[in-house]
Design a protein around this motif. Structure first.
Motif: not given
Lengths: 158, 239
Positions: B195, B220-222, B224, B235, B237, B239
């Protein structure tokens, strides 16, 4: 690498390509540098370019794309201080009036004139070379030629 | 030219005015195909990054895609060959044979091939895959590392992030900074979605226990990870 045929192509196409690039970039000094670089790349890619339907159009398109390179634009800006402000400081291969008329055209119109009128490509080939629609070629060409006629007649009157 | 008959006077004047123009330079000679460096690493933790060539922008006029296409056999063959050659000339104590191809994808005008095995991996990136500026496409970035250096994530998703930004001097204009990600997935993971603010959901290429993706943003992204039925597994995130 097989370079056969390159030199003949170079000698046959170079003057026409030079005229086309001058029109496209509206600067004869810049055009000379761009075309030299474009032909060097043409040689490096000759096995591919030789089978291109319009190798001269490939060369001119590469030169026009190079013109958009930021570094070359910066150099051109510096050099144009001399060509624009001190005509005659550098030898010009075309009449100043004609060059001024060409310079009055937007870039995309100059590119269309270069391909369509100077290289003598047809509308479809010009559209392919410039990556635009054939209808856009026609529109730009008519506007460019009308504007050139006006500019050149103004020059004659003055 | 019949459609231009009304302009024949202008066309004649233009052609006459250019008639005596000559290009008098001698034909060019071949030169070494040196390409200028166009990207600089923004983040490269745990990786050796080699810029072996240059290229136009990663997108280069062809739209970046959230879902990648596969490389063609021809693309895969020459990129693998170039990658192996580059490996041989990259400083460092690296094995001299390229490991097995794990993932390969094309997004926009950029191909990414990831090779891994025996505890180490190599990622080769080619920007300007179908460049039409006269340059032949060539490797732009090669990264190498050991599996234990995949420093981020968890047991289901372990990865490294490589951020690239256009070189301020010679870099391409109008191209955004970009993020590359390469890593491993557990056996349960069938898909990895990323994402990214402003871009939406990026679908990574997942194969042979590895995943790869890039996107034109440094936001910044996530991540999954999903199982084959779409069930969320984890999930992360970064660092």
């Amino acid at each position: 690498m097989d370079e056969s045929g390159f030199e003949a192509f170079y000698r046959e196409s170079r003057d026409g390509c030079f005229r086309a690039v001058i029109v496209a970039v509206a600067d004869s000094v810049e055009a000379e540098d761009l075309l030299a670089e474009a032909y060097t790349r043409c040689l490096e890619s000759w096995p591919k370019v030789r089978s291109h339907p319009a190798p001269a159009a490939w060369v001119v398109t590469v030169a026009m794309n190079l013109h958009r390179d930021r570094w070359r634009k910066a150099r051109r800006s510096v050099r144009s201080l001399f060509t624009a402000d001190a005509p005659g400081f550098l030898p010009m291969p075309i009449e100043a009036d004609l060059l001024a008329a060409i310079r009055s055209l937007p870039e995309q119109q100059r590119r269309v004139v270069a391909c369509r009128i100077i290289l003598d490509l047809d509308t479809s080939q010009t559209a392919d070379a410039l990556g635009i629609a054939p209808g856009t070629v026609t529109t730009h060409l008519h506007r460019a030629l009308s504007a050139l006629r006006n500019e050149l007649s103004k020059e004659r009157v003055s | 030219m019949n459609d231009l008959i009304e302009f024949e006077d202008v066309i004649a004047e233009l052609r006459d005015g250019l008639h005596d123009v000559r290009f008098d330079r001698e034909p060019p000679t071949r030169r070494s195909n040196v390409r200028r460096m166009a990207w600089v690493p923004a983040v490269a933790a745990g990786l050796v990054v080699a810029f072996v060539a240059l290229s136009p922008g990663l997108g280069d006029g062809i739209a970046w895609a959230a879902v990648a296409r596969s490389t063609t056999p021809d693309e895969q063959a020459w990129i693998t060959e170039d990658c192996a050659e580059s490996l041989a000339t990259t400083p460092g104590n690296w094995p001299d044979v390229l490991p097995q191809l794990m993932t390969s994808e094309v997004r926009g005008n950029t191909a990414t091939l990831n090779f891994a095995g025996n505890g180490w991996f190599v990622t080769c990136v080619v920007a300007g895959l179908t460049a039409n500026d006269g340059y032949e496409p060539g490797l732009s970035v090669v990264t190498m590392g050991y599996d234990h250096e995949l420093s981020d994530g968890n047991d289901d998703l372990r990865f490294n992030v490589l951020g690239l930004a256009p070189d301020p001097i010679d870099g391409p204009e109008g191209i955004e900074a970009s993020t590359f990600i390469t890593g491993t997935v557990s056996d349960d993971v069938a898909a990895v979605l990323i994402e990214v603010p402003g871009l939406g959901e990026v679908e990574a290429t997942v194969a042979n226990g590895w995943f790869t993706a890039w996107w034109p943003s440094r936001q910044p992204f996530v991540l999954r990870a999903l199982a084959s039925g779409g069930t969320p597994i984890t999930e992360v995130t970064p660092s």
